[in-house]
Design a protein around this motif. Structure first.
Motif, PDB file in Angstrom:
ATOM      1  N   GLU A  72       0.840  -1.199   0.000  1.00  0.00           N
ATOM      2  CA  GLU A  72       0.000   0.000   0.000  1.00  0.00           C
ATOM      3  C   GLU A  72       0.883   1.261   0.000  1.00  0.00           C
ATOM      4  O   GLU A  72       0.637   2.202  -0.750  1.00  0.00           O
ATOM      5  N   PHE A  73       1.933   1.222   0.812  1.00  0.00           N
ATOM      6  CA  PHE A  73       2.874   2.349   0.854  1.00  0.00           C
ATOM      7  C   PHE A  73       3.609   2.499  -0.476  1.00  0.00           C
ATOM      8  O   PHE A  73       3.750   3.601  -1.013  1.00  0.00           O
ATOM      9  N   LEU A  74       4.059   1.368  -1.036  1.00  0.00           N
ATOM     10  CA  LEU A  74       4.813   1.423  -2.299  1.00  0.00           C
ATOM     11  C   LEU A  74       3.950   2.007  -3.416  1.00  0.00           C
ATOM     12  O   LEU A  74       4.428   2.799  -4.236  1.00  0.00           O
ATOM     13  N   VAL A  75       2.686   1.635  -3.429  1.00  0.00           N
ATOM     14  CA  VAL A  75       1.789   2.137  -4.470  1.00  0.00           C
ATOM     15  C   VAL A  75       1.627   3.662  -4.331  1.00  0.00           C
ATOM     16  O   VAL A  75       1.657   4.398  -5.320  1.00  0.00           O
ATOM     17  N   ALA A  76       1.512   4.148  -3.093  1.00  0.00           N
ATOM     18  CA  ALA A  76       1.428   5.599  -2.871  1.00  0.00           C
ATOM     19  C   ALA A  76       2.734   6.272  -3.316  1.00  0.00           C
ATOM     20  O   ALA A  76       2.722   7.351  -3.936  1.00  0.00           O
ATOM     21  N   LEU A  77       3.844   5.615  -3.030  1.00  0.00           N
ATOM     22  CA  LEU A  77       5.157   6.163  -3.399  1.00  0.00           C
ATOM     23  C   LEU A  77       5.304   6.232  -4.921  1.00  0.00           C
ATOM     24  O   LEU A  77       5.917   7.157  -5.462  1.00  0.00           O
ATOM     25  N   MET A  78       4.726   5.245  -5.601  1.00  0.00           N
ATOM     26  CA  MET A  78       4.829   5.180  -7.071  1.00  0.00           C
ATOM     27  C   MET A  78       4.096   6.350  -7.748  1.00  0.00           C
ATOM     28  O   MET A  78       4.322   6.632  -8.914  1.00  0.00           O
ATOM     29  N   GLU A  79       3.223   7.033  -7.000  1.00  0.00           N
ATOM     30  CA  GLU A  79       2.555   8.230  -7.550  1.00  0.00           C
ATOM     31  C   GLU A  79       3.542   9.383  -7.680  1.00  0.00           C
ATOM     32  O   GLU A  79       3.396  10.254  -8.520  1.00  0.00           O
ATOM     33  N   LYS A  80       4.549   9.395  -6.790  1.00  0.00           N
ATOM     34  CA  LYS A  80       5.481  10.535  -6.726  1.00  0.00           C
ATOM     35  C   LYS A  80       6.868  10.227  -7.265  1.00  0.00           C
ATOM     36  O   LYS A  80       7.606  11.128  -7.638  1.00  0.00           O
ATOM     37  N   TYR A  81       7.245   8.952  -7.218  1.00  0.00           N
ATOM     38  CA  TYR A  81       8.614   8.564  -7.575  1.00  0.00           C
ATOM     39  C   TYR A  81       8.606   7.323  -8.461  1.00  0.00           C
ATOM     40  O   TYR A  81       7.631   6.573  -8.468  1.00  0.00           O
TER      41      TYR A  81
END
Ligand code: ADP
Length: 251
Positions: A29-38
């Motif tokens: 879930e965190f990685l998916v949120a991170l993939m929005e920005k990076y």
């Protein structure tokens, strides 16, 4: 878009001798949120923990650990992909060894593969190729590998998600008055010689391998952030909101 590498250790991925599906879901879930920005690359341990529920061999023997890892790696990938699917994402597997980074040709081809995966919104998931390379299986738990991944594949930052929430002035599990260091610019040679602290049936890391990874990145003008992999609130604040509440930044 900035590129980041997230490395997660065995401790975080497993509980009671098996993969912790709940923690993997939180991580994804965190990685998916991170993939929005990076652009995000994951370096994941956990193959031995994943394989052990199927093949219960004596983990003290290296060949047994290699065999367990071979059983566990596809289990690990399947767990990641099941969780990623919930968010409409997919992961890709890359098994690398330290030697791959010594060869310009192999390193170039691996980077091209990573670039193409990232352009297409896929999460590259890297682990050591445990059947042929045993460095990380013996000692390091992918800390060293992830620092090479970050540097050679063009990331600006390596995030280590650990069982510890940062780097302290002394071992916080032994000393109650240990204080977390929030920012570290330089690592003293004496810090790299601290006693190895791998204390867990599966994990093979310890703080020294993390400091060596940080040292390598500092020498190459890159940064590293250590935060808890159990409670992701510090890494979320830092990466998603730009607020450094907890965790240690080496820069
Ligand atoms: P992981 O499995 O997450 O890769 P390890 O358990 O191998 O992590 O290494 C982290 C451990 O290192 C901590 O739990 C802690 O006991 C130990 N340690 C020793 N010295 C320090 C220190 N100065 N700061 C933080 N952790 C330390």
């Amino acid at each position: 878009m900035k590129r980041v590498v997230v490395k997660v250790g065995t401790h975080v991925l497993s509980a009671q001798n098996r993969l912790s599906k709940e923690r993997i879901l939180n991580l994804v879930e965190f990685l998916v949120a991170l993939m929005e920005k990076y652009e995000v690359i994951l370096v994941s341990s956990g193959a031995v923990a994943a394989g052990y529920s199927i093949l219960k061999l004596d983990k003290k023997l290296l060949h047994n650990r290699q065999a367990i890892a071979a059983v566990g790696q596809p289990q690990l990938m399947s767990t990641y992909n099941k969780k990623l699917e919930r968010f409409g994402k997919s992961g890709a597997q890359l098994l690398l060894t330290a030697d791959d980074f010594d060869s310009r040709k192999r390193c170039y081809h691996a980077k091209c593969t990573i670039d193409t995966l990232l352009e297409n919104g896929i999460l590259p998931i890297i682990n050591e190729n445990d059947a042929t390379a045993t460095e990380e299986l013996v000692f390091g738990d992918n800390d060293q590998l992830s620092s090479r991944v970050a540097y050679y594949f063009g990331a600006d930052l390596l995030i280590l998600l650990s069982d510890i929430d940062g780097y302290y002035d002394k071992d916080p599990h032994k000393y109650e008055d240990a204080k977390m260091r929030k920012i570290v610019h330089e690592i003293e040679p004496s810090e790299l010689e601290m006693e190895k602290s791998a204390n867990f049936a599966f994990a093979t890391g310890g703080i020294v391998t993390k400091l060596k990874a940080a040292q390598f990145l500092l020498e190459h003008q890159k940064s590293m952030f250590i935060a808890s992999g159990f409670d992701l609130s510090d890494v979320k604040s830092y990466m998603l909101e730009g607020v450094h509440k907890g965790g240690t930044l080496f820069t």
